[in-house]
Scaffold this motif. Structure first.
Motif, PDB file in Angstrom:
ATOM      1  N   ALA A 116       0.835  -1.205   0.000  1.00 21.16           N
ATOM      2  CA  ALA A 116       0.000   0.000   0.000  1.00 21.16           C
ATOM      3  C   ALA A 116       0.866   1.251   0.000  1.00 21.16           C
ATOM      4  CB  ALA A 116      -0.920  -0.022   1.222  1.00 21.16           C
ATOM      5  N   GLN A 117       1.900   1.218   0.841  1.00 21.86           N
ATOM      6  CA  GLN A 117       2.830   2.340   0.907  1.00 21.86           C
ATOM      7  C   GLN A 117       3.482   2.560  -0.452  1.00 21.86           C
ATOM      8  OE1 GLN A 117       4.266   3.650   4.444  1.00 21.86           O
ATOM      9  NE2 GLN A 117       4.052   5.277   2.933  1.00 21.86           N
ATOM     10  N   GLU A 118       3.849   1.434  -1.067  1.00 22.66           N
ATOM     11  CA  GLU A 118       4.534   1.458  -2.360  1.00 22.66           C
ATOM     12  C   GLU A 118       3.643   2.115  -3.415  1.00 22.66           C
ATOM     13  OE1 GLU A 118       7.962   1.115  -3.928  1.00 22.66           O
ATOM     14  OE2 GLU A 118       7.628   0.269  -1.929  1.00 22.66           O
ATOM     15  N   ILE A 119       2.337   1.774  -3.383  1.00 16.94           N
ATOM     16  CA  ILE A 119       1.431   2.291  -4.403  1.00 16.94           C
ATOM     17  C   ILE A 119       1.144   3.782  -4.190  1.00 16.94           C
ATOM     18  CG2 ILE A 119      -0.948   2.158  -5.297  1.00 16.94           C
ATOM     19  CD1 ILE A 119      -0.840  -0.837  -4.650  1.00 16.94           C
ATOM     20  N   LEU A 120       0.884   4.121  -2.936  1.00 13.62           N
ATOM     21  CA  LEU A 120       0.450   5.494  -2.661  1.00 13.62           C
ATOM     22  C   LEU A 120       1.603   6.478  -2.490  1.00 13.62           C
ATOM     23  CD1 LEU A 120      -2.509   4.734  -0.249  1.00 13.62           C
ATOM     24  CD2 LEU A 120      -2.568   5.276  -2.697  1.00 13.62           C
ATOM     25  N   GLY A 121       2.805   5.929  -2.240  1.00 14.80           N
ATOM     26  CA  GLY A 121       3.951   6.833  -2.102  1.00 14.80           C
ATOM     27  C   GLY A 121       4.119   7.333  -0.683  1.00 14.80           C
ATOM     28  N   GLN A 122       5.213   8.059  -0.411  1.00 16.46           N
ATOM     29  CA  GLN A 122       5.583   8.495   0.936  1.00 16.46           C
ATOM     30  C   GLN A 122       4.587   9.499   1.523  1.00 16.46           C
ATOM     31  OE1 GLN A 122       7.883   7.335   2.901  1.00 16.46           O
ATOM     32  NE2 GLN A 122       8.544   5.877   1.337  1.00 16.46           N
ATOM     33  N   SER A 123       3.923  10.261   0.654  1.00 11.56           N
ATOM     34  CA  SER A 123       3.085  11.341   1.156  1.00 11.56           C
ATOM     35  C   SER A 123       1.679  10.895   1.537  1.00 11.56           C
ATOM     36  CB  SER A 123       3.011  12.436   0.083  1.00 11.56           C
ATOM     37  OG  SER A 123       2.525  11.837  -1.103  1.00 11.56           O
ATOM     38  N   ALA A 124       1.383   9.589   1.447  1.00 19.05           N
ATOM     39  CA  ALA A 124       0.021   9.124   1.691  1.00 19.05           C
ATOM     40  C   ALA A 124      -0.369   9.291   3.143  1.00 19.05           C
ATOM     41  CB  ALA A 124      -0.092   7.636   1.294  1.00 19.05           C
ATOM     42  N   THR A 125      -1.639   9.609   3.362  1.00 21.31           N
ATOM     43  CA  THR A 125      -2.114   9.751   4.732  1.00 21.31           C
ATOM     44  C   THR A 125      -2.353   8.377   5.330  1.00 21.31           C
ATOM     45  OG1 THR A 125      -4.382   9.740   3.972  1.00 21.31           O
ATOM     46  CG2 THR A 125      -3.298  11.889   4.167  1.00 21.31           C
ATOM     47  N   PRO A 126      -2.272   8.252   6.665  1.00 17.39           N
ATOM     48  CA  PRO A 126      -2.527   6.960   7.308  1.00 17.39           C
ATOM     49  C   PRO A 126      -3.890   6.401   6.965  1.00 17.39           C
ATOM     50  CG  PRO A 126      -1.600   8.535   8.873  1.00 17.39           C
ATOM     51  CD  PRO A 126      -1.859   9.299   7.612  1.00 17.39           C
ATOM     52  N   GLU A 127      -4.924   7.302   6.834  1.00 15.08           N
ATOM     53  CA  GLU A 127      -6.277   6.826   6.522  1.00 15.08           C
ATOM     54  C   GLU A 127      -6.309   6.162   5.154  1.00 15.08           C
ATOM     55  OE1 GLU A 127      -5.741  10.036   7.534  1.00 15.08           O
ATOM     56  OE2 GLU A 127      -6.305   9.605   9.625  1.00 15.08           O
TER      57      GLU A 127
ATOM     58  N   ALA B 229      -3.006  -6.596 -11.593  1.00 11.55           N
ATOM     59  CA  ALA B 229      -1.722  -6.033 -11.209  1.00 11.55           C
ATOM     60  C   ALA B 229      -1.962  -4.783 -10.382  1.00 11.55           C
ATOM     61  CB  ALA B 229      -0.908  -5.709 -12.450  1.00 11.55           C
ATOM     62  N   LEU B 230      -1.190  -4.585  -9.322  1.00  8.94           N
ATOM     63  CA  LEU B 230      -1.385  -3.433  -8.452  1.00  8.94           C
ATOM     64  C   LEU B 230      -0.963  -2.157  -9.154  1.00  8.94           C
ATOM     65  CD1 LEU B 230       0.011  -4.879  -5.116  1.00  8.94           C
ATOM     66  CD2 LEU B 230      -2.363  -4.732  -5.877  1.00  8.94           C
ATOM     67  N   THR B 231       0.062  -2.262 -10.019  1.00  2.00           N
ATOM     68  CA  THR B 231       0.644  -1.061 -10.584  1.00  2.00           C
ATOM     69  C   THR B 231      -0.190  -0.463 -11.702  1.00  2.00           C
ATOM     70  OG1 THR B 231       2.035  -2.642 -11.707  1.00  2.00           O
ATOM     71  CG2 THR B 231       3.039  -1.345  -9.951  1.00  2.00           C
ATOM     72  N   ASN B 232      -0.800  -1.317 -12.526  1.00  2.00           N
ATOM     73  CA  ASN B 232      -1.541  -0.733 -13.648  1.00  2.00           C
ATOM     74  C   ASN B 232      -2.977  -1.241 -13.755  1.00  2.00           C
ATOM     75  OD1 ASN B 232      -1.023  -3.312 -14.404  1.00  2.00           O
ATOM     76  ND2 ASN B 232       0.262  -2.768 -16.168  1.00  2.00           N
ATOM     77  N   ASN B 233      -3.402  -2.010 -12.718  1.00  2.00           N
ATOM     78  CA  ASN B 233      -4.788  -2.472 -12.688  1.00  2.00           C
ATOM     79  C   ASN B 233      -5.214  -3.328 -13.877  1.00  2.00           C
ATOM     80  OD1 ASN B 233      -5.954  -1.889 -10.267  1.00  2.00           O
ATOM     81  ND2 ASN B 233      -6.139   0.305 -10.794  1.00  2.00           N
ATOM     82  N   MET B 234      -4.219  -3.911 -14.561  1.00  4.26           N
ATOM     83  CA  MET B 234      -4.592  -4.781 -15.687  1.00  4.26           C
ATOM     84  C   MET B 234      -4.746  -6.211 -15.204  1.00  4.26           C
ATOM     85  SD  MET B 234      -2.749  -3.187 -18.998  1.00  4.26           S
ATOM     86  CE  MET B 234      -2.156  -4.664 -19.560  1.00  4.26           C
ATOM     87  N   ASP B 235      -5.575  -6.982 -15.941  1.00  5.12           N
ATOM     88  CA  ASP B 235      -5.779  -8.387 -15.583  1.00  5.12           C
ATOM     89  C   ASP B 235      -4.469  -9.144 -15.836  1.00  5.12           C
ATOM     90  OD1 ASP B 235      -7.140 -10.715 -14.820  1.00  5.12           O
ATOM     91  OD2 ASP B 235      -7.311 -11.251 -16.945  1.00  5.12           O
ATOM     92  N   ILE B 236      -3.948  -9.790 -14.759  1.00  4.05           N
ATOM     93  CA  ILE B 236      -2.635 -10.444 -14.868  1.00  4.05           C
ATOM     94  C   ILE B 236      -2.677 -11.588 -15.875  1.00  4.05           C
ATOM     95  CG2 ILE B 236      -0.849 -11.706 -13.610  1.00  4.05           C
ATOM     96  CD1 ILE B 236      -1.640 -10.158 -11.134  1.00  4.05           C
TER      97      ILE B 236
END
Lengths: 544, 318
Positions: free
Chosen positions: B38-49, B83-90
């Protein structure tokens, strides 16, 4: 008659690599000459290492392993095959001269049908067309007495018995219509009752095809049945060469006389004692995962200081019985009583004293010894294990035992690889004796040895029995050995004892069918023995 | 049931068990990867919520066993998730990549396997003479060099100097077969060079082993030609070990070609997986792992089955 094979002053040698010694050149055949006319059979006889097979293979200009032909000439049909081109040699092999090996089971390609292999040379050398070759093969299968000759060739090697394979190999050798066939111990690996059939089949085939043959064997009685001439070989040299009749009935040389009179040890049986040392009662046993019993209701007894010979063909259950007695294979029913005590059926349940009392000697002395241990260590181990002997005391006892097996203490530091076959077996005997057992189980202990060496071992065992008062259960397929050593005999057939009693009684008529077959199948050193036996059998079966 | 059928059934069952075990290993292994998806997807600036929401959405708060079972159920139905990164069907993306990889591996195998066996036979025929030594030296040299080096050497000489084939092995939909073959020529060449030595040397060793048998002596005493002996009497009895090593190399062609794919910029499975490992795209890595495990296990299973079938004692019982 026309000359087919002329060998002159043949010299063959090989480089040997003895363990721990520098490599050296060893002469195997030292100037042997031999003549063979068309349609005749010559027997080559001698102990292992005499050079028989090497001479036989020289008629194909072939050296097994690192063997090299270094001198002399081998003429086949008038040309020296040691000097011809490889292409011409290939045309000779499998066409003019063919070969029948000792172990047909190993000599057939497991991945191909028998027919393909039998007719292969006939096709490859352009001798016959496929249908001609197949017709001839079927004809040969019939001559050799193979079952269902029409369809026999459709099977794979593993689907037929050892005796049948040996006959198939003979058919393979005869199919291309060769001038000469080399038979290299073709019946040695077979049971005696199978041997007689294969021998008769080979003899018939030789007679009907008019082919010449070299018949190699260590059994003089066998070769006497098929050959016109016999050459006796020893250490790569001709000892004596003559007509079969002369060699058997009037041998000139000392060594030939020894071969002819081999296995004539006289042994008068002892009467049964009062209390048996070993009592086997109602033993029935099977191997795990196999559907059938290997032993059914076996009852035998062994008396102290006496020998029970257990005789039968391979697969009759002889060795299994020994495994049951030692506790290696717990029986499903029955009991083994030793010296009045019932032994635990499994080895784990036996005391060290129980184990000490029953020792074993095996057929292959080679594999029964640790090749990395010296003779002294091998014999000393039971002394340590059973009696706690150490140091000088142990050494003295080991020397003592070496004395008993007629080997000096010079052997103490030798390794098994440095011993001859007979010496190895002697060391195994000493190891068994070291435990001072009351009973030794001897499993085919002389089968892998040359006749004269085997005789020496049997004499030693008999002498030791007198001095040590040890009892033997002697497992063998060889009736000559039985005559030489037994006090009582159990004949086994398909897991059952079919005949049991004192030696003279078991070996005297009236016989049951199987014992009769077994006894009459043992080759005798007598010309025409084979025909006699076969005729008698034919008449008997006609009479029935 | 015959012995043969029983052995085959046992072997196939073992393959399935192995596959199951591999799925556990892959799942556990990828779960142990450092970092938080989750951290990886949203990046460092993501809020805890936002992180908590995404975690719940991805099912990361479920106990591992529940996640494993739902993942495995999906896999068994051919659904590898998205896929988490591009939401395509694996499954769709892998399908395309896998067919590219299989095409490359297939081309290499069709050349390498017969060539390796033939070279092995020739090496045995001329044992310890110059053809044997030449074959051994060349194949050994090619196996000793790293694949990427062979790749660049091939690009330099064949593509840049001689200009015979393109250095980039780009394939896409709509290319004709001839165009595709032209494109993959160089990577195929490299792969053939890489797998040839192993198979050839095993063929040679297996046949030489059989050449010690008594029935080879029989064949020799029958006056057969040397090559006939090797081909007719030795090779059929050496099939089992040869097939084994062939299958291992085929598996390598599918599973281990990532370096070659990168060198030639070929859109195959290896590149796909490496890309997503670096992006911490766990579902894709898991899916690739499962596909590789499946290929590996089934090819080895086929090798064992062929070995069982090649045994005349089992094929023709008494």
């Amino acid at each position: 008659m026309t000359q087919l094979l002329k060998i002159r002053d043949l010299k063959i040698g090989a480089t040997v690599y003895p363990p721990g010694e520098p490599t050296r050149w060893m002469e195997i055949v030292k100037g042997v000459s031999l003549d063979l006319e068309k349609g005749k059979v010559v027997g080559l006889i001698g102990e292992s290492g005499a050079g028989k097979s090497t001479i036989g293979l020289s008629a194909l200009a072939y050296g097994r392993g690192g063997v090299e032909i270094t001198g002399g000439s081998v003429d086949v049909n008038g040309r020296d095959i040691l000097k011809i081109r490889p292409g011409a040699l290939r045309k000779l092999r499998g066409a003019e001269v063919t070969y029948v090996a000792q172990s047909a089971a190993a000599a057939f390609n497991p991945a191909r049908k028998l027919m393909d292999q039998v007719i292969e040379t006939s096709l490859e050398h352009g001798r016959l067309s496929k249908s001609e070759a197949e017709a001839r093969a079927v004809e040969l299968f019939r001559t050799l007495g193979l079952p269902d000759p029409e369809t026999f060739g459709k099977r794979y090697p593993h689907q037929v018995s050892g005796g049948q394979l040996q006959r198939a190999m003979t058919a393979m050798a005869l199919c291309p219509g060769p001038d000469l066939v080399i038979f290299d111990e073709p019946t040695t690996a077979l049971d005696v009752t199978t041997q007689i059939d294969v021998l008769a089949a080979i003899k018939t085939a030789i007679r009907e095809t008019g082919v010449a043959a070299i018949y190699i064997t260590h059994d003089l009685a066998v070769v006497a049945q098929v050959s016109d001439h016999i050459m006796v070989l020893r250490h790569g040299e001709t000892v004596e060469y003559g007509e079969t009749d002369q060699i058997i009935n009037a041998p000139r040389e000392e060594y030939t006389r020894a071969l002819v009179s081999v296995r004539q040890i006289e042994h008068v049986e002892k009467g049964p004692g009062t209390e048996p040392v070993l009592k086997v009662e109602h033993i029935t046993a099977r191997y795990r995962g196999l559907p059938r019993d290997v032993l059914h209701d076996i009852n035998v007894e062994v008396y102290p200081g006496q020998t029970l010979a257990v005789v039968g063909e391979s697969g009759s259950g002889k060795s299994t019985l020994a495994r049951v007695i030692t506790g290696l294979l717990p029986p499903s029913e029955g009991s083994v009583t030793f010296d009045g005590r019932t032994l635990s059926s499994a080895m784990e349940g036996r005391t060290r004293e129980d184990l000490r009392q029953v020792q074993m000697i095996y057929q292959m002395a080679d594999t029964a010894m640790n090749p990395r241990q010296t003779v002294g260590t091998i014999i000393g181990r039971p002394l340590e294990f059973y009696f706690g002997l150490r140091g000088a005391e142990k050494k003295r006892r080991v020397k003592d035992l070496l004395e008993k097996i007629e080997m000096g203490d010079g052997f103490l530091d030798r390794y098994p690889a440095e011993l001859s076959g007979g010496q190895k077996q002697r060391v195994c005997i000493a190891r068994a004796l070291a435990a001072e057992p009351q009973l030794i189980l001897c499993d085919e202990v002389t089968s892998a040895l040359d006749p004269l060496v085997a005789d020496g071992i049997l004499k030693l065992l008999l002498d030791l029995q007198k001095t040590e008062n040890v009892a033997y259960m002697f497992i063998t397929h060889d009736l000559a050995t039985v005559r030489a050593i037994a006090d009582s005999i159990a004949v086994m057939y398909q897991g059952q004892v079919v005949r049991y009693g004192p030696k003279t009684q078991v070996l005297s008529p009236p016989f049951d069918d199987y014992t009769d077959l077994l006894l009459s199948s043992v080759p005798e050193m007598e010309l025409g023995w084979l025909e006699q036996v076969l005729n008698t059998r034919k008449m008997q079966s006609a009479g029935n | 049931m015959g012995l043969l059928a029983r052995l085959l059934a046992q072997r196939i069952a073992l393959g399935l068990v192995l596959l199951f075990a591999a799925s556990i290993l892959i799942f556990v292994g990828t779960s142990l990867m450092p970092g938080d998806v989750a951290q990886e997807i949203l990046g460092q600036s993501a809020t805890p919520e936002a992180l908590a929401n995404l975690r719940a959405e991805l099912g990361l708060n479920e106990p591992p066993l529940t996640r494993y079972i739902s993942w495995l159920t999906g896999v068994l139905h051919g659904d590898f998730g998205t896929a988490l990164t591009n939401n395509m069907d694996i499954a769709t993306s892998i399908g395309k990549r896998l067919s590219n990889t299989l095409f490359l591996a297939g081309c290499a195998a069709i050349i390498a396997v017969p060539l390796a066996v033939l070279l092995g036979l020739i090496a045995v025929r001329f044992r310890d003479r110059w053809p044997d030594r030449l074959i051994s030296t060349i194949t050994l040299a090619s196996i000793s060099l790293p694949e990427f080096l062979i790749g660049y050497l091939v690009i330099y000489f064949v593509a840049v100097k001689l200009r015979w084939f393109p250095s980039m092995a780009m394939v896409y939909d709509g290319m004709t077969l001839a165009q595709k073959l032209n494109a993959v020529a160089l990577p195929v060449l490299v792969l053939v060079l890489v797998v040839l030595a192993h198979m050839m040397r095993m063929t040679r060793a297996a046949i030489l082993n059989v050449m010690q048998s008594a029935y080879i002596e029989t064949a020799e005493l029958k006056g057969l030609k040397r090559f006939t002996i090797i081909w007719r009497h030795a090779f059929p009895n050496a099939v089992a070990p040869v097939v084994n090593v062939v299958m291992l190399n085929l598996a390598y062609l599918v599973v281990g070609v990532v370096v070659v794919e990168v060198v030639f910029v070929y859109p195959g499975m290896g590149q796909y997986m490496v890309d997503h490992v670096s992006k911490r795209d766990v579902p894709v890595v898991q899916a690739c792992g499962m596909v590789f495990a499946f290929v590996y296990i089934s090819l080895n299973m086929i090798a064992d089955i062929v070995a069982i079938l090649a045994n005349p004692r089992l094929r023709h019982p008494k």
